[in-house]
Design an enzyme around this catalytic site. Structure first.
Site, PDB file in Angstrom:
ATOM      1  N   LYS A  76      45.722  57.808  64.832  1.00 48.61           N
ATOM      2  CA  LYS A  76      44.584  58.638  64.401  1.00 48.61           C
ATOM      3  C   LYS A  76      44.952  59.385  63.122  1.00 48.61           C
ATOM      4  O   LYS A  76      46.081  59.886  62.993  1.00 48.61           O
ATOM      5  CB  LYS A  76      44.248  59.616  65.527  1.00 48.61           C
ATOM      6  CG  LYS A  76      43.013  60.468  65.290  1.00 48.61           C
ATOM      7  CD  LYS A  76      42.776  61.385  66.495  1.00 48.61           C
ATOM      8  CE  LYS A  76      41.521  62.218  66.360  1.00 48.61           C
ATOM      9  NZ  LYS A  76      41.280  63.077  67.544  1.00 48.61           N
ATOM     10  N   SER A 151      36.616  62.675  69.182  1.00 52.84           N
ATOM     11  CA  SER A 151      36.862  62.382  67.792  1.00 52.84           C
ATOM     12  C   SER A 151      37.778  61.176  67.547  1.00 52.84           C
ATOM     13  O   SER A 151      37.769  60.629  66.447  1.00 52.84           O
ATOM     14  CB  SER A 151      37.457  63.615  67.096  1.00 52.84           C
ATOM     15  OG  SER A 151      38.691  63.979  67.682  1.00 52.84           O
ATOM     16  N   SER A 175      38.801  64.377  73.199  1.00 56.51           N
ATOM     17  CA  SER A 175      38.745  63.406  72.096  1.00 56.51           C
ATOM     18  C   SER A 175      39.514  62.121  72.301  1.00 56.51           C
ATOM     19  O   SER A 175      39.368  61.194  71.513  1.00 56.51           O
ATOM     20  CB  SER A 175      39.218  64.055  70.804  1.00 56.51           C
ATOM     21  OG  SER A 175      38.151  64.760  70.240  1.00 56.51           O
TER      22      SER A 175
HETATM   23  N1  GLN Z   1      34.272  66.982  71.031  1.00 57.63           N
HETATM   24  C1  GLN Z   1      35.099  68.153  71.158  1.00 57.63           C
HETATM   25  C2  GLN Z   1      34.919  69.033  69.943  1.00 57.63           C
HETATM   26  O1  GLN Z   1      34.133  68.715  69.131  1.00 57.63           O
HETATM   27  C3  GLN Z   1      36.507  67.784  71.389  1.00 57.63           C
HETATM   28  C4  GLN Z   1      37.205  67.385  70.157  1.00 57.63           C
HETATM   29  C5  GLN Z   1      38.642  67.035  70.384  1.00 57.63           C
HETATM   30  O2  GLN Z   1      39.095  66.867  71.509  1.00 57.63           O
HETATM   31  N2  GLN Z   1      39.363  66.964  69.283  1.00 57.63           N
HETATM   32  O3  GLN Z   1      35.541  70.032  69.787  1.00 57.63           O
END
Ligand code: GLN
Length: 496
Positions: A76, A151, A175
Protein backbone atom coordinates in the site's frame (compact mmCIF):
# COMPACT_ATOMS: atom_id res chain seq x y z
CA UNK A 1 -6.92 -22.76 -10.16
CA UNK A 2 -4.53 -20.11 -8.97
CA UNK A 3 -1.44 -20.80 -6.89
CA UNK A 4 -1.30 -19.75 -3.25
CA UNK A 5 1.74 -17.91 -1.89
CA UNK A 6 2.66 -21.02 0.08
CA UNK A 7 2.56 -23.24 -3.03
CA UNK A 8 4.51 -20.71 -5.05
CA UNK A 9 7.24 -20.40 -2.39
CA UNK A 10 7.46 -24.17 -2.14
CA UNK A 11 7.91 -24.54 -5.89
CA UNK A 12 10.66 -21.90 -5.84
CA UNK A 13 12.37 -23.56 -2.88
CA UNK A 14 12.34 -26.96 -4.57
CA UNK A 15 13.65 -25.48 -7.81
CA UNK A 16 10.45 -26.41 -9.69
CA UNK A 17 10.06 -22.84 -10.83
CA UNK A 18 12.18 -19.69 -10.78
CA UNK A 19 11.48 -16.55 -8.81
CA UNK A 20 11.79 -14.76 -12.13
CA UNK A 21 8.82 -16.69 -13.53
CA UNK A 22 6.74 -15.67 -10.48
CA UNK A 23 7.58 -12.02 -11.06
CA UNK A 24 6.89 -12.31 -14.79
CA UNK A 25 3.48 -13.85 -14.13
CA UNK A 26 2.68 -10.96 -11.81
CA UNK A 27 3.86 -8.31 -14.29
CA UNK A 28 1.91 -9.94 -17.14
CA UNK A 29 -1.29 -10.06 -15.09
CA UNK A 30 -0.87 -6.41 -14.15
CA UNK A 31 -0.31 -5.48 -17.80
CA UNK A 32 -3.42 -7.41 -18.82
CA UNK A 33 -5.83 -6.31 -16.10
CA UNK A 34 -4.73 -3.19 -14.32
CA UNK A 35 -5.71 -0.87 -17.14
CA UNK A 36 -9.33 -1.36 -16.08
CA UNK A 37 -8.84 -1.96 -12.34
CA UNK A 38 -6.13 0.60 -11.39
CA UNK A 39 -4.86 -1.22 -8.31
CA UNK A 40 -1.24 -0.05 -8.73
CA UNK A 41 0.07 3.51 -8.61
CA UNK A 42 3.69 2.44 -9.19
CA UNK A 43 5.13 -0.81 -10.58
CA UNK A 44 8.83 -1.45 -9.87
CA UNK A 45 9.52 -3.86 -12.71
CA UNK A 46 13.31 -3.43 -12.69
CA UNK A 47 13.59 -3.77 -8.90
CA UNK A 48 11.37 -6.86 -8.87
CA UNK A 49 13.33 -8.60 -11.62
CA UNK A 50 16.59 -7.77 -9.84
CA UNK A 51 15.30 -9.23 -6.56
CA UNK A 52 14.11 -12.36 -8.39
CA UNK A 53 17.52 -12.82 -9.95
CA UNK A 54 19.18 -12.65 -6.52
CA UNK A 55 16.87 -15.35 -5.16
CA UNK A 56 17.35 -17.56 -8.21
CA UNK A 57 21.13 -17.34 -8.13
CA UNK A 58 21.13 -17.96 -4.40
CA UNK A 59 19.11 -21.11 -4.84
CA UNK A 60 21.06 -22.22 -7.91
CA UNK A 61 24.27 -21.99 -5.89
CA UNK A 62 22.80 -24.37 -3.33
CA UNK A 63 22.22 -21.86 -0.51
CA UNK A 64 19.01 -21.98 1.54
CA UNK A 65 16.24 -19.60 0.52
CA UNK A 66 13.76 -18.04 3.00
CA UNK A 67 10.16 -19.31 3.48
CA UNK A 68 8.40 -16.89 1.12
CA UNK A 69 11.18 -16.78 -1.48
CA UNK A 70 10.01 -15.59 -4.86
CA UNK A 71 6.50 -14.56 -3.83
CA UNK A 72 5.47 -11.23 -5.41
CA UNK A 73 3.95 -8.77 -2.94
CA UNK A 74 2.15 -5.45 -3.42
CA UNK A 75 2.55 -2.70 -0.82
CA UNK A 76 0.00 0.00 0.00
CA UNK A 77 1.33 3.39 -0.97
CA UNK A 78 1.39 4.79 2.57
CA UNK A 79 4.13 2.33 3.56
CA UNK A 80 7.66 3.57 2.85
CA UNK A 81 10.23 1.71 0.75
CA UNK A 82 13.60 3.40 0.30
CA UNK A 83 14.10 4.67 -3.24
CA UNK A 84 10.46 4.29 -4.30
CA UNK A 85 7.79 7.00 -4.40
CA UNK A 86 5.30 7.21 -1.52
CA UNK A 87 2.27 9.28 -2.49
CA UNK A 88 -0.29 8.32 0.18
CA UNK A 89 -2.77 9.05 -2.62
CA UNK A 90 -2.14 12.76 -2.03
CA UNK A 91 -1.00 15.60 -4.27
CA UNK A 92 0.92 16.99 -1.30
CA UNK A 93 3.47 14.16 -1.63
CA UNK A 94 3.91 14.66 -5.35
CA UNK A 95 7.49 13.70 -6.24
CA UNK A 96 8.35 12.38 -2.78
CA UNK A 97 10.79 9.45 -2.73
CA UNK A 98 11.11 7.52 0.55
CA UNK A 99 14.46 7.65 2.29
CA UNK A 100 13.94 4.58 4.45
CA UNK A 101 12.08 1.29 4.46
CA UNK A 102 9.24 0.29 6.78
CA UNK A 103 10.12 -2.51 9.21
CA UNK A 104 7.22 -4.64 7.92
CA UNK A 105 8.52 -4.35 4.36
CA UNK A 106 12.09 -5.08 5.42
CA UNK A 107 10.87 -8.23 7.17
CA UNK A 108 8.72 -9.31 4.21
CA UNK A 109 11.80 -8.95 2.02
CA UNK A 110 13.93 -10.91 4.47
CA UNK A 111 11.29 -13.66 4.26
CA UNK A 112 11.87 -13.72 0.49
CA UNK A 113 8.94 -11.63 -0.78
CA UNK A 114 9.56 -9.59 -3.92
CA UNK A 115 8.11 -6.07 -4.02
CA UNK A 116 6.17 -5.64 -7.26
CA UNK A 117 4.91 -2.13 -6.62
CA UNK A 118 2.79 0.30 -4.61
CA UNK A 119 -0.99 0.19 -4.51
CA UNK A 120 -3.73 2.79 -4.51
CA UNK A 121 -5.50 4.08 -1.40
CA UNK A 122 -7.75 6.84 -0.17
CA UNK A 123 -5.66 9.92 0.61
CA UNK A 124 -3.64 9.17 3.79
CA UNK A 125 -5.97 6.20 4.38
CA UNK A 126 -9.04 8.39 4.89
CA UNK A 127 -11.95 6.76 3.14
CA UNK A 128 -13.71 3.51 2.35
CA UNK A 129 -13.69 3.43 -1.45
CA UNK A 130 -10.30 4.69 -2.84
CA UNK A 131 -12.31 7.49 -4.44
CA UNK A 132 -10.45 9.98 -2.22
CA UNK A 133 -7.19 9.23 -4.03
CA UNK A 134 -5.41 11.77 -6.23
CA UNK A 135 -4.80 8.86 -8.62
CA UNK A 136 -8.54 8.15 -9.09
CA UNK A 137 -10.42 5.09 -7.81
CA UNK A 138 -9.48 1.41 -7.88
CA UNK A 139 -12.29 -0.58 -9.47
CA UNK A 140 -13.73 -3.76 -8.02
CA UNK A 141 -12.47 -6.79 -10.00
CA UNK A 142 -15.93 -8.42 -9.67
CA UNK A 143 -17.72 -5.37 -11.12
CA UNK A 144 -15.72 -2.47 -12.52
CA UNK A 145 -18.53 0.03 -11.88
CA UNK A 146 -18.21 -0.61 -8.15
CA UNK A 147 -15.69 0.30 -5.50
CA UNK A 148 -12.94 -2.03 -4.36
CA UNK A 149 -13.45 -0.63 -0.87
CA UNK A 150 -10.85 1.35 1.00
CA UNK A 151 -8.63 2.58 2.01
CA UNK A 152 -6.43 -0.43 1.04
CA UNK A 153 -8.57 -0.98 -2.09
CA UNK A 154 -5.54 -1.24 -4.38
CA UNK A 155 -3.96 -4.04 -2.33
CA UNK A 156 -7.23 -5.99 -2.03
CA UNK A 157 -8.08 -5.64 -5.73
CA UNK A 158 -4.53 -6.63 -6.76
CA UNK A 159 -4.85 -9.87 -4.77
CA UNK A 160 -8.42 -10.59 -5.93
CA UNK A 161 -7.45 -10.13 -9.59
CA UNK A 162 -4.45 -12.44 -9.22
CA UNK A 163 -1.88 -9.70 -9.92
CA UNK A 164 -0.07 -10.75 -6.72
CA UNK A 165 -0.78 -13.59 -4.27
CA UNK A 166 -0.21 -11.37 -1.21
CA UNK A 167 -0.20 -7.70 -0.28
CA UNK A 168 0.29 -5.34 2.63
CA UNK A 169 -2.39 -2.88 3.67
CA UNK A 170 -2.97 -0.70 6.69
CA UNK A 171 -6.00 -0.65 8.95
CA UNK A 172 -7.00 2.33 11.12
CA UNK A 173 -10.73 1.66 11.19
CA UNK A 174 -11.24 -1.22 8.79
CA UNK A 175 -9.07 -0.35 5.79
CA UNK A 176 -7.75 -3.90 5.39
CA UNK A 177 -10.90 -5.83 6.30
CA UNK A 178 -13.51 -3.78 4.41
CA UNK A 179 -11.72 -3.87 1.01
CA UNK A 180 -10.88 -7.55 1.61
CA UNK A 181 -14.62 -8.18 2.10
CA UNK A 182 -15.56 -6.14 -0.99
CA UNK A 183 -12.98 -7.92 -3.18
CA UNK A 184 -13.64 -11.44 -1.84
CA UNK A 185 -10.23 -12.01 -0.24
CA UNK A 186 -8.83 -12.45 3.29
CA UNK A 187 -7.52 -9.46 5.28
CA UNK A 188 -6.18 -9.33 8.85
CA UNK A 189 -5.54 -6.61 11.40
CA UNK A 190 -3.50 -7.77 14.38
CA UNK A 191 -3.59 -6.89 18.06
CA UNK A 192 -2.29 -3.32 18.30
CA UNK A 193 1.49 -3.49 18.64
CA UNK A 194 2.09 -6.86 16.99
CA UNK A 195 3.36 -5.23 13.78
CA UNK A 196 5.76 -2.29 13.78
CA UNK A 197 4.35 0.98 12.46
CA UNK A 198 7.84 2.26 11.60
CA UNK A 199 7.65 3.49 8.01
CA UNK A 200 3.85 3.61 7.89
CA UNK A 201 2.75 7.19 7.28
CA UNK A 202 0.68 7.92 10.39
CA UNK A 203 -3.06 8.58 10.20
CA UNK A 204 -4.34 7.75 13.70
CA UNK A 205 -1.29 6.51 15.59
CA UNK A 206 -3.22 4.78 18.39
CA UNK A 207 -5.32 2.87 15.82
CA UNK A 208 -3.03 2.19 12.81
CA UNK A 209 -1.70 -1.32 12.07
CA UNK A 210 -0.03 -2.71 8.95
CA UNK A 211 -1.43 -6.11 7.99
CA UNK A 212 -1.60 -8.84 5.34
CA UNK A 213 -4.09 -9.50 2.53
CA UNK A 214 -4.17 -12.81 0.60
CA UNK A 215 -6.56 -15.28 -1.00
CA UNK A 216 -6.59 -17.65 1.99
CA UNK A 217 -6.09 -17.74 5.76
CA UNK A 218 -2.82 -19.72 5.68
CA UNK A 219 -1.09 -17.19 3.41
CA UNK A 220 -2.34 -14.31 5.55
CA UNK A 221 -1.00 -15.98 8.67
CA UNK A 222 2.33 -16.74 7.02
CA UNK A 223 2.81 -13.13 5.96
CA UNK A 224 1.72 -11.93 9.40
CA UNK A 225 4.31 -14.21 11.03
CA UNK A 226 6.95 -12.75 8.70
CA UNK A 227 6.20 -9.06 9.39
CA UNK A 228 5.32 -9.10 13.11
CA UNK A 229 7.71 -8.87 16.04
CA UNK A 230 9.26 -6.35 18.41
CA UNK A 231 10.91 -3.28 16.89
CA UNK A 232 13.14 -0.71 18.55
CA UNK A 233 11.97 1.82 16.00
CA UNK A 234 8.33 1.77 17.18
CA UNK A 235 7.84 2.39 20.89
CA UNK A 236 4.25 1.09 20.70
CA UNK A 237 5.38 -2.24 19.26
CA UNK A 238 5.01 -5.02 21.84
CA UNK A 239 8.15 -6.59 23.33
CA UNK A 240 8.71 -10.32 23.26
CA UNK A 241 7.27 -11.20 26.66
CA UNK A 242 4.27 -8.85 26.24
CA UNK A 243 3.16 -10.73 23.14
CA UNK A 244 1.48 -13.44 25.17
CA UNK A 245 0.90 -17.13 24.65
CA UNK A 246 -1.44 -19.03 22.43
CA UNK A 247 -5.15 -18.89 23.25
CA UNK A 248 -6.62 -22.33 22.78
CA UNK A 249 -10.25 -22.31 21.60
CA UNK A 250 -10.51 -25.98 22.55
CA UNK A 251 -11.67 -27.01 19.09
CA UNK A 252 -11.22 -30.69 19.96
CA UNK A 253 -13.62 -30.70 22.88
CA UNK A 254 -16.70 -29.09 21.40
CA UNK A 255 -15.40 -26.28 19.26
CA UNK A 256 -15.07 -22.57 19.90
CA UNK A 257 -17.60 -20.43 21.75
CA UNK A 258 -18.68 -17.87 19.18
CA UNK A 259 -20.26 -14.66 20.42
CA UNK A 260 -22.68 -12.93 18.08
CA UNK A 261 -23.30 -9.32 19.15
CA UNK A 262 -26.85 -8.18 18.43
CA UNK A 263 -25.43 -4.73 17.64
CA UNK A 264 -23.93 -6.22 14.45
CA UNK A 265 -27.37 -7.25 13.16
CA UNK A 266 -29.44 -4.07 13.25
CA UNK A 267 -31.08 -1.69 10.78
CA UNK A 268 -28.73 -0.77 7.96
CA UNK A 269 -27.51 -4.34 7.40
CA UNK A 270 -28.38 -5.68 3.93
CA UNK A 271 -30.64 -8.75 4.45
CA UNK A 272 -28.64 -10.80 1.92
CA UNK A 273 -25.53 -10.29 4.05
CA UNK A 274 -27.40 -11.07 7.26
CA UNK A 275 -28.78 -14.30 5.79
CA UNK A 276 -25.41 -15.46 4.56
CA UNK A 277 -23.64 -14.76 7.87
CA UNK A 278 -26.39 -16.61 9.76
CA UNK A 279 -25.99 -19.52 7.33
CA UNK A 280 -22.25 -19.72 8.03
CA UNK A 281 -22.92 -19.52 11.79
CA UNK A 282 -25.36 -22.42 11.39
CA UNK A 283 -22.72 -24.41 9.53
CA UNK A 284 -20.18 -23.69 12.28
CA UNK A 285 -22.69 -24.81 14.91
CA UNK A 286 -23.16 -28.10 13.05
CA UNK A 287 -19.38 -28.50 13.19
CA UNK A 288 -19.48 -28.19 16.99
CA UNK A 289 -19.19 -24.46 17.69
CA UNK A 290 -21.32 -23.00 20.43
CA UNK A 291 -23.18 -19.89 19.23
CA UNK A 292 -23.96 -17.34 21.94
CA UNK A 293 -25.96 -14.18 21.25
CA UNK A 294 -24.96 -11.24 23.39
CA UNK A 295 -25.24 -7.48 23.82
CA UNK A 296 -22.26 -5.14 23.72
CA UNK A 297 -24.20 -1.85 23.85
CA UNK A 298 -21.28 0.53 23.35
CA UNK A 299 -20.62 -0.98 19.91
CA UNK A 300 -23.43 1.32 18.82
CA UNK A 301 -21.19 4.30 19.60
CA UNK A 302 -18.29 3.00 17.49
CA UNK A 303 -18.66 5.35 14.54
CA UNK A 304 -18.85 8.71 16.39
CA UNK A 305 -16.09 7.68 18.81
CA UNK A 306 -13.84 6.50 15.99
CA UNK A 307 -14.36 9.54 13.77
CA UNK A 308 -13.59 11.93 16.64
CA UNK A 309 -10.46 10.15 17.84
CA UNK A 310 -9.07 9.31 14.40
CA UNK A 311 -9.65 12.87 13.15
CA UNK A 312 -8.03 14.34 16.26
CA UNK A 313 -4.93 12.20 15.77
CA UNK A 314 -4.91 12.88 12.01
CA UNK A 315 -5.05 16.65 12.52
CA UNK A 316 -1.88 16.42 14.59
CA UNK A 317 -0.10 13.83 12.40
CA UNK A 318 -0.76 15.74 9.19
CA UNK A 319 0.70 18.99 10.50
CA UNK A 320 4.10 17.80 9.25
CA UNK A 321 3.00 18.21 5.62
CA UNK A 322 3.88 21.86 5.31
CA UNK A 323 5.75 22.13 2.00
CA UNK A 324 9.06 22.48 3.83
CA UNK A 325 10.32 18.94 4.17
CA UNK A 326 8.35 16.58 1.94
CA UNK A 327 6.79 16.56 -1.49
CA UNK A 328 5.11 19.44 -3.24
CA UNK A 329 5.46 23.14 -2.41
CA UNK A 330 3.63 26.17 -3.79
CA UNK A 331 6.39 28.68 -4.59
CA UNK A 332 6.24 32.47 -4.85
CA UNK A 333 4.31 33.24 -1.67
CA UNK A 334 5.38 36.31 0.32
CA UNK A 335 5.95 34.55 3.67
CA UNK A 336 6.49 31.12 5.19
CA UNK A 337 2.96 31.17 6.62
CA UNK A 338 1.49 32.00 3.23
CA UNK A 339 3.57 29.25 1.59
CA UNK A 340 2.36 26.68 4.11
CA UNK A 341 -1.26 27.76 3.69
CA UNK A 342 -1.08 27.71 -0.11
CA UNK A 343 0.68 24.31 -0.14
CA UNK A 344 -1.81 22.68 2.22
CA UNK A 345 -4.78 24.25 0.42
CA UNK A 346 -3.63 22.94 -2.95
CA UNK A 347 -2.10 19.67 -1.69
CA UNK A 348 -4.84 18.13 0.46
CA UNK A 349 -8.14 16.82 -0.90
CA UNK A 350 -11.57 17.63 0.55
CA UNK A 351 -11.89 14.57 2.80
CA UNK A 352 -8.49 15.14 4.39
CA UNK A 353 -9.35 18.80 4.98
CA UNK A 354 -12.65 17.76 6.54
CA UNK A 355 -10.82 15.47 9.00
CA UNK A 356 -8.17 18.08 9.84
CA UNK A 357 -10.89 20.64 10.61
CA UNK A 358 -12.98 18.18 12.62
CA UNK A 359 -9.93 16.99 14.56
CA UNK A 360 -8.58 20.46 15.23
CA UNK A 361 -11.99 21.54 16.48
CA UNK A 362 -12.36 18.46 18.70
CA UNK A 363 -8.98 19.19 20.31
CA UNK A 364 -9.34 22.96 20.65
CA UNK A 365 -9.41 24.74 24.02
CA UNK A 366 -12.92 24.83 25.42
CA UNK A 367 -14.09 21.85 23.34
CA UNK A 368 -11.45 19.29 24.24
CA UNK A 369 -13.37 17.79 27.16
CA UNK A 370 -16.73 17.81 25.37
CA UNK A 371 -15.43 16.03 22.27
CA UNK A 372 -12.00 14.38 22.44
CA UNK A 373 -12.24 13.76 26.20
CA UNK A 374 -15.71 12.20 25.92
CA UNK A 375 -14.72 10.05 22.98
CA UNK A 376 -11.61 8.79 24.80
CA UNK A 377 -13.73 7.86 27.83
CA UNK A 378 -16.20 6.00 25.63
CA UNK A 379 -13.33 4.21 23.91
CA UNK A 380 -12.03 3.03 27.24
CA UNK A 381 -15.45 1.77 28.35
CA UNK A 382 -16.03 0.03 25.03
CA UNK A 383 -12.73 -1.81 25.55
CA UNK A 384 -13.95 -2.91 29.00
CA UNK A 385 -17.29 -4.12 27.59
CA UNK A 386 -15.45 -6.11 24.93
CA UNK A 387 -13.05 -7.59 27.48
CA UNK A 388 -16.06 -8.70 29.57
CA UNK A 389 -17.59 -10.32 26.48
CA UNK A 390 -14.36 -12.24 25.88
CA UNK A 391 -14.61 -13.72 29.35
CA UNK A 392 -17.71 -15.59 28.10
CA UNK A 393 -16.81 -16.30 24.46
CA UNK A 394 -13.67 -17.08 22.45
CA UNK A 395 -14.37 -14.82 19.48
CA UNK A 396 -17.01 -12.42 18.16
CA UNK A 397 -18.41 -13.04 14.68
CA UNK A 398 -20.54 -10.93 12.37
CA UNK A 399 -20.56 -9.32 8.94
CA UNK A 400 -17.51 -7.25 7.93
CA UNK A 401 -19.62 -4.62 6.17
CA UNK A 402 -23.30 -3.64 6.31
CA UNK A 403 -23.64 -3.51 2.50
CA UNK A 404 -22.35 -5.04 -0.71
CA UNK A 405 -19.67 -3.10 -2.62
CA UNK A 406 -21.40 0.14 -3.65
CA UNK A 407 -21.26 1.89 -7.00
CA UNK A 408 -18.51 4.40 -7.70
CA UNK A 409 -19.81 7.89 -6.98
CA UNK A 410 -22.72 6.63 -4.89
CA UNK A 411 -21.43 7.90 -1.53
CA UNK A 412 -18.99 10.56 -2.60
CA UNK A 413 -21.28 13.47 -1.79
CA UNK A 414 -22.47 11.94 1.49
CA UNK A 415 -19.58 11.58 3.98
CA UNK A 416 -21.81 10.03 6.64
CA UNK A 417 -22.96 7.24 4.29
CA UNK A 418 -19.28 6.61 3.51
CA UNK A 419 -18.39 6.51 7.23
CA UNK A 420 -21.13 3.93 7.89
CA UNK A 421 -19.16 1.42 5.75
CA UNK A 422 -16.95 1.07 8.86
CA UNK A 423 -19.76 0.31 11.32
CA UNK A 424 -18.52 -3.19 12.18
CA UNK A 425 -14.79 -2.75 11.77
CA UNK A 426 -13.77 0.27 13.88
CA UNK A 427 -14.36 -1.34 17.30
CA UNK A 428 -11.37 -3.67 16.81
CA UNK A 429 -9.13 -0.64 16.23
CA UNK A 430 -10.55 1.35 19.14
CA UNK A 431 -9.94 -1.60 21.47
CA UNK A 432 -6.68 -2.73 19.82
CA UNK A 433 -8.05 -6.22 19.09
CA UNK A 434 -7.18 -8.68 16.29
CA UNK A 435 -9.80 -9.17 13.56
CA UNK A 436 -9.98 -10.90 10.19
CA UNK A 437 -12.35 -10.78 7.24
CA UNK A 438 -12.79 -13.93 5.16
CA UNK A 439 -14.93 -14.48 2.05
CA UNK A 440 -18.25 -16.01 3.13
CA UNK A 441 -20.14 -16.15 -0.16
CA UNK A 442 -21.61 -14.01 -2.92
CA UNK A 443 -24.85 -12.17 -3.61
CA UNK A 444 -25.75 -10.52 -6.91
CA UNK A 445 -22.31 -11.61 -8.13
CA UNK A 446 -20.55 -9.61 -5.41
CA UNK A 447 -18.45 -10.92 -2.51
CA UNK A 448 -19.50 -10.82 1.14
CA UNK A 449 -17.09 -10.84 4.09
CA UNK A 450 -17.40 -12.48 7.51
CA UNK A 451 -15.52 -10.83 10.37
CA UNK A 452 -13.97 -12.72 13.30
CA UNK A 453 -12.70 -10.59 16.18
CA UNK A 454 -10.59 -11.98 19.00
CA UNK A 455 -9.43 -10.90 22.44
CA UNK A 456 -6.24 -8.89 22.87
CA UNK A 457 -3.26 -11.09 21.89
CA UNK A 458 -5.67 -13.72 20.58
CA UNK A 459 -4.26 -13.43 17.05
CA UNK A 460 -3.59 -17.17 16.73
CA UNK A 461 -7.07 -17.93 17.98
CA UNK A 462 -8.55 -15.69 15.27
CA UNK A 463 -6.58 -17.64 12.63
CA UNK A 464 -7.77 -20.96 14.07
CA UNK A 465 -11.43 -19.95 14.04
CA UNK A 466 -10.99 -18.39 10.58
CA UNK A 467 -9.71 -21.75 9.29
CA UNK A 468 -12.72 -23.49 10.84
CA UNK A 469 -15.07 -20.94 9.24
CA UNK A 470 -13.26 -21.21 5.88
CA UNK A 471 -13.98 -24.96 5.95
CA UNK A 472 -17.78 -24.44 5.98
CA UNK A 473 -19.61 -25.09 2.69
CA UNK A 474 -20.50 -21.41 2.17
CA UNK A 475 -16.95 -20.17 2.63
CA UNK A 476 -15.51 -23.03 0.57
CA UNK A 477 -17.81 -22.05 -2.27
CA UNK A 478 -16.60 -18.42 -2.02
CA UNK A 479 -12.97 -19.56 -2.05
CA UNK A 480 -13.55 -21.71 -5.13
CA UNK A 481 -15.10 -18.81 -7.00
CA UNK A 482 -12.10 -16.65 -6.18
CA UNK A 483 -9.67 -19.35 -7.17
CA UNK A 484 -11.18 -19.63 -10.65
CA UNK A 485 -11.87 -15.93 -10.96
CA UNK A 486 -9.48 -14.46 -13.52
CA UNK A 487 -10.32 -17.13 -16.10
CA UNK A 488 -13.92 -15.97 -16.11
CA UNK A 489 -13.41 -12.24 -16.04
CA UNK A 490 -10.01 -11.66 -17.59
CA UNK A 491 -11.59 -11.58 -21.02
CA UNK A 492 -13.93 -8.89 -19.84
CA UNK A 493 -10.88 -6.88 -18.78
CA UNK A 494 -9.12 -7.41 -22.07
CA UNK A 495 -12.20 -6.57 -24.10
CA UNK A 496 -12.91 -3.26 -22.37
N1 GLN B 1 -12.73 4.15 6.38
C1 GLN B 1 -12.14 4.54 7.63
C2 GLN B 1 -11.78 6.01 7.57
O1 GLN B 1 -12.06 6.62 6.62
C3 GLN B 1 -10.99 3.69 7.97
C4 GLN B 1 -9.76 4.06 7.23
C5 GLN B 1 -8.59 3.21 7.59
O2 GLN B 1 -8.71 2.17 8.23
N2 GLN B 1 -7.43 3.69 7.19
O3 GLN B 1 -11.22 6.56 8.47
Amino acid sequence: MRETAREMARAVRLGERSARSCVELSLETIARLDRTISAFVHVDEAGALRAAEEIDSRRDSGRAVPPLAGVPIAVKDNICIEGLPTSCGSRILDGHISRYTATAVRRAREAGCIIIGKTNLDEFGMGSSTEHSCHGPTRNPWDRERTSGGSSGGSAAAVAAGMVPIALGSDTGGSIRQPAAFCGVVGFKSTYGMVSRFGLVAFGSSLDQIGPIATNVDDVEMLFEAISGPDQKDATCLEGEARGGRHDPGMEDGGPRIGVPREFFQAGLDPVIENLILTVLGELARDGAEIIELDIPLLDASIPVYYLISAAEASSNLSRFDGVRFGARIEGEPSADAMIRATRTAGFGDEVKRRIMLGTFALSAGYHDAFYGQASGMRHRMGEELARAFAAVDVLVGPTTPTLPFELGERLQDPLAMYLSDTYTVAANLAGLPAISIPAGHARGLPIGLQIMGPRLGDDLVFDVARAAAATPSCRDAAERLSSWPDGSADQGAAE
